[in-house]
Design a protein around this motif. Sequence first.
Motif, PDB file in Angstrom:
ATOM      1  N   ASN A 153      -1.005  71.760  12.862  1.00 31.43           N
ATOM      2  CA  ASN A 153      -1.050  71.451  11.404  1.00 31.43           C
ATOM      3  C   ASN A 153      -0.799  72.779  10.449  1.00 31.43           C
ATOM      4  O   ASN A 153      -0.286  72.493   9.420  1.00 31.43           O
ATOM      5  N   ARG A 154      -0.442  74.079  11.379  1.00 31.14           N
ATOM      6  CA  ARG A 154      -0.201  75.222  10.638  1.00 31.14           C
ATOM      7  C   ARG A 154       0.189  76.003  11.737  1.00 31.14           C
ATOM      8  O   ARG A 154      -0.230  76.106  12.891  1.00 31.14           O
TER       9      ARG A 154
ATOM     10  N   ILE B  22       1.832  78.635  14.303  1.00 32.82           N
ATOM     11  CA  ILE B  22       2.985  78.295  15.421  1.00 32.82           C
ATOM     12  C   ILE B  22       3.070  76.935  16.175  1.00 32.82           C
ATOM     13  O   ILE B  22       3.860  76.602  16.268  1.00 32.82           O
TER      14      ILE B  22
ATOM     15  N   ARG C 163      -7.635  69.206  13.299  1.00 33.81           N
ATOM     16  CA  ARG C 163      -9.009  69.043  13.161  1.00 33.81           C
ATOM     17  C   ARG C 163      -9.102  68.036  11.915  1.00 33.81           C
ATOM     18  O   ARG C 163      -9.886  67.422  12.228  1.00 33.81           O
TER      19      ARG C 163
ATOM     20  N   ASP D 262     -10.745  68.264  17.585  1.00 33.48           N
ATOM     21  CA  ASP D 262     -11.419  69.438  17.631  1.00 33.48           C
ATOM     22  C   ASP D 262     -11.684  69.887  19.225  1.00 33.48           C
ATOM     23  O   ASP D 262     -12.440  69.299  19.581  1.00 33.48           O
TER      24      ASP D 262
ATOM     25  N   ASN E  79      -2.435  75.479  22.051  1.00 32.84           N
ATOM     26  CA  ASN E  79      -2.029  76.462  20.984  1.00 32.84           C
ATOM     27  C   ASN E  79      -3.278  76.704  20.197  1.00 32.84           C
ATOM     28  O   ASN E  79      -3.311  77.869  19.702  1.00 32.84           O
TER      29      ASN E  79
ATOM     30  N   TYR F 109     -12.220  88.614  20.623  1.00 34.48           N
ATOM     31  CA  TYR F 109     -10.845  87.917  20.825  1.00 34.48           C
ATOM     32  C   TYR F 109     -10.127  88.258  22.206  1.00 34.48           C
ATOM     33  O   TYR F 109      -9.749  87.411  22.844  1.00 34.48           O
TER      34      TYR F 109
ATOM     35  N   LYS G 109      -9.135  85.756  25.181  1.00 33.06           N
ATOM     36  CA  LYS G 109      -7.554  85.564  25.452  1.00 33.06           C
ATOM     37  C   LYS G 109      -7.681  85.956  27.027  1.00 33.06           C
ATOM     38  O   LYS G 109      -6.683  85.589  27.708  1.00 33.06           O
TER      39      LYS G 109
ATOM     40  N   VAL H  67       3.022  87.377  15.292  1.00 37.64           N
ATOM     41  CA  VAL H  67       3.877  86.384  14.294  1.00 37.64           C
ATOM     42  C   VAL H  67       2.935  86.318  12.912  1.00 37.64           C
ATOM     43  O   VAL H  67       1.764  86.514  12.665  1.00 37.64           O
TER      44      VAL H  67
ATOM     45  N   THR I  92       1.564  84.534  10.707  1.00 34.35           N
ATOM     46  CA  THR I  92       0.725  83.439  10.405  1.00 34.35           C
ATOM     47  C   THR I  92      -0.488  83.784   9.654  1.00 34.35           C
ATOM     48  O   THR I  92      -0.799  84.879   9.422  1.00 34.35           O
TER      49      THR I  92
HETATM   50  N1  LIG Z   1      -0.143  85.116  15.098  1.00 36.75           N
HETATM   51  C1  LIG Z   1      -0.088  85.865  16.135  1.00 36.75           C
HETATM   52  O1  LIG Z   1       0.322  86.991  15.963  1.00 36.75           O
HETATM   53  C2  LIG Z   1      -0.562  85.561  17.713  1.00 36.75           C
HETATM   54  C3  LIG Z   1      -0.467  86.650  18.340  1.00 36.75           C
HETATM   55  C4  LIG Z   1      -1.147  86.295  19.999  1.00 36.75           C
HETATM   56  C5  LIG Z   1      -1.517  85.053  19.978  1.00 36.75           C
HETATM   57  N2  LIG Z   1      -1.623  84.051  19.073  1.00 36.75           N
HETATM   58  C6  LIG Z   1      -2.300  83.011  19.503  1.00 36.75           C
HETATM   59  O2  LIG Z   1      -1.302  81.802  19.080  1.00 36.75           O
HETATM   60  C7  LIG Z   1      -2.235  80.645  18.832  1.00 36.75           C
HETATM   61  C8  LIG Z   1      -1.629  80.259  17.607  1.00 36.75           C
HETATM   62  O3  LIG Z   1      -1.789  81.207  16.568  1.00 36.75           O
HETATM   63  P1  LIG Z   1      -1.511  81.113  14.938  1.00 36.75           P
HETATM   64  O4  LIG Z   1      -1.137  82.398  14.546  1.00 36.75           O
HETATM   65  O5  LIG Z   1      -0.595  80.078  14.720  1.00 36.75           O
HETATM   66  O6  LIG Z   1      -2.984  80.917  14.309  1.00 36.75           O
HETATM   67  P2  LIG Z   1      -3.563  80.296  12.927  1.00 36.75           P
HETATM   68  O7  LIG Z   1      -2.327  80.126  12.151  1.00 36.75           O
HETATM   69  O8  LIG Z   1      -4.739  80.679  12.541  1.00 36.75           O
HETATM   70  O9  LIG Z   1      -3.558  78.480  13.415  1.00 36.75           O
HETATM   71  C9  LIG Z   1      -4.456  78.404  14.344  1.00 36.75           C
HETATM   72  C10 LIG Z   1      -4.368  76.907  14.462  1.00 36.75           C
HETATM   73  O10 LIG Z   1      -5.447  76.669  15.583  1.00 36.75           O
HETATM   74  C11 LIG Z   1      -6.192  75.357  14.921  1.00 36.75           C
HETATM   75  N3  LIG Z   1      -7.684  75.539  15.328  1.00 36.75           N
HETATM   76  C12 LIG Z   1      -8.566  76.548  15.393  1.00 36.75           C
HETATM   77  N4  LIG Z   1      -9.817  76.004  15.932  1.00 36.75           N
HETATM   78  C13 LIG Z   1      -9.458  74.713  16.396  1.00 36.75           C
HETATM   79  C14 LIG Z   1     -10.316  73.832  16.935  1.00 36.75           C
HETATM   80  N5  LIG Z   1     -11.930  74.241  17.457  1.00 36.75           N
HETATM   81  N6  LIG Z   1      -9.902  72.616  17.202  1.00 36.75           N
HETATM   82  C15 LIG Z   1      -8.559  72.495  16.859  1.00 36.75           C
HETATM   83  N7  LIG Z   1      -7.796  73.074  16.552  1.00 36.75           N
HETATM   84  C16 LIG Z   1      -8.081  74.390  16.136  1.00 36.75           C
HETATM   85  C17 LIG Z   1      -6.278  75.610  13.495  1.00 36.75           C
HETATM   86  O11 LIG Z   1      -6.663  74.518  12.757  1.00 36.75           O
HETATM   87  P3  LIG Z   1      -7.587  74.444  11.325  1.00 36.75           P
HETATM   88  O12 LIG Z   1      -6.204  74.606  10.340  1.00 36.75           O
HETATM   89  O13 LIG Z   1      -7.994  73.237  11.395  1.00 36.75           O
HETATM   90  O14 LIG Z   1      -8.091  75.826  11.432  1.00 36.75           O
HETATM   91  C18 LIG Z   1      -4.674  75.858  13.386  1.00 36.75           C
HETATM   92  O15 LIG Z   1      -3.828  74.639  13.348  1.00 36.75           O
HETATM   93  C19 LIG Z   1      -3.383  81.033  18.873  1.00 36.75           C
HETATM   94  O16 LIG Z   1      -4.015  80.521  20.217  1.00 36.75           O
HETATM   95  C20 LIG Z   1      -3.458  82.586  18.663  1.00 36.75           C
HETATM   96  O17 LIG Z   1      -4.485  83.085  19.362  1.00 36.75           O
HETATM   97  C21 LIG Z   1      -1.114  84.285  17.948  1.00 36.75           C
END
Ligand SMILES: NC(=O)c1ccc[n+]([C@@H]2O[C@H](COP(=O)([O-])OP(=O)(O)OC[C@H]3O[C@@H](n4cnc5c(N)ncnc54)[C@H](OP(=O)(O)O)[C@@H]3O)[C@@H](O)[C@H]2O)c1
Length: 213
Positions: free
Chosen positions: A9-10, A12, A32, A41, A66, A135, A139, A168, A170
């Motif tokens: 939904n948002r 990556i 979710r 969830d 993801n 975190y 990971k 990224v 986000t």
């Molecule tokens: N951004 C970075 O720089 C970065 C770097 C390294 C790794 N990552 C990893 O890449 C992935 C995506 O990151 P992002 O930056 O896109 O994060 P984000 O913008 O915070 O989005 C996280 C996503 O995960 C969902 N989520 C969280 N808890 C959940 C649950 N219990 N059940 C189902 N969905 C759930 C969120 O849904 P809601 O909208 O409902 O909260 C949202 O859609 C993550 O695993 C993160 O750890 C990101």
Amino acid sequence: MRILITGANRGIGRALFDAYSARGDAVTGTARKTGGLLPLDVTDPDSVRAMADAVGPAPLDLLVCNAGVYLDKGQPLPSGYPADMWAATFAANVTGVFLTVQALLPNLRIAKGRIAILSSIMASDTRAPGGSYIYRASKAAALNLGRNLAVDLKPDGIAVGIYHPGWVRTDMGGSGADIDMETSASGLMARFDALSPATTGCFEDYAGRAIPF
Ligand SMILES: NC(=O)c1ccc[n+]([C@@H]2O[C@H](COP(=O)([O-])OP(=O)(O)OC[C@H]3O[C@@H](n4cnc5c(N)ncnc54)[C@H](OP(=O)(O)O)[C@@H]3O)[C@@H](O)[C@H]2O)c1
């Protein structure tokens, strides 16, 4: 390709969902708070079961785990990192990945599909600058999970890759991060396309650079 992405939904996950849709793939996104996506969830076993029931017996070529949380950003070492934060983070970033994979294994087996786990460079023991203990540990556990699933699922022809999406822009990465979501998503898609039984267990970033464990 038939693809399922958690947390679409948002961030990556959304960028991957949009790019796969534009490419013409049959992509299912989960969220979710639905908004037209398949409800999931990952911390709730009943929700995971309901998601798998909704998917049914359809073959799945690619599962992208993801969904994730980063709850302990900026926590102070002497007084922060409460136990419930550890539990909530591991429920999403580790148990959630395992339950999702387990529930969709029959679908992946039919297609000899691939599993992509979004971990982080912060999982690396080689690169350990301190901080963000929860975190990082979650990971690292997701990386370990992926490495062991790669071994167990190799006889089924299911390849498992573990990925760092880059830093990224986000909600999680923040506005000062290195790359935009579209750059991360297109890089990750190329890596997922390249994932095969020969490369199963790989740990690499969105540009294909291997990350030391
Ligand atoms: N951004 C970075 O720089 C970065 C770097 C390294 C790794 N990552 C990893 O890449 C992935 C995506 O990151 P992002 O930056 O896109 O994060 P984000 O913008 O915070 O989005 C996280 C996503 O995960 C969902 N989520 C969280 N808890 C959940 C649950 N219990 N059940 C189902 N969905 C759930 C969120 O849904 P809601 O909208 O409902 O909260 C949202 O859609 C993550 O695993 C993160 O750890 C990101």
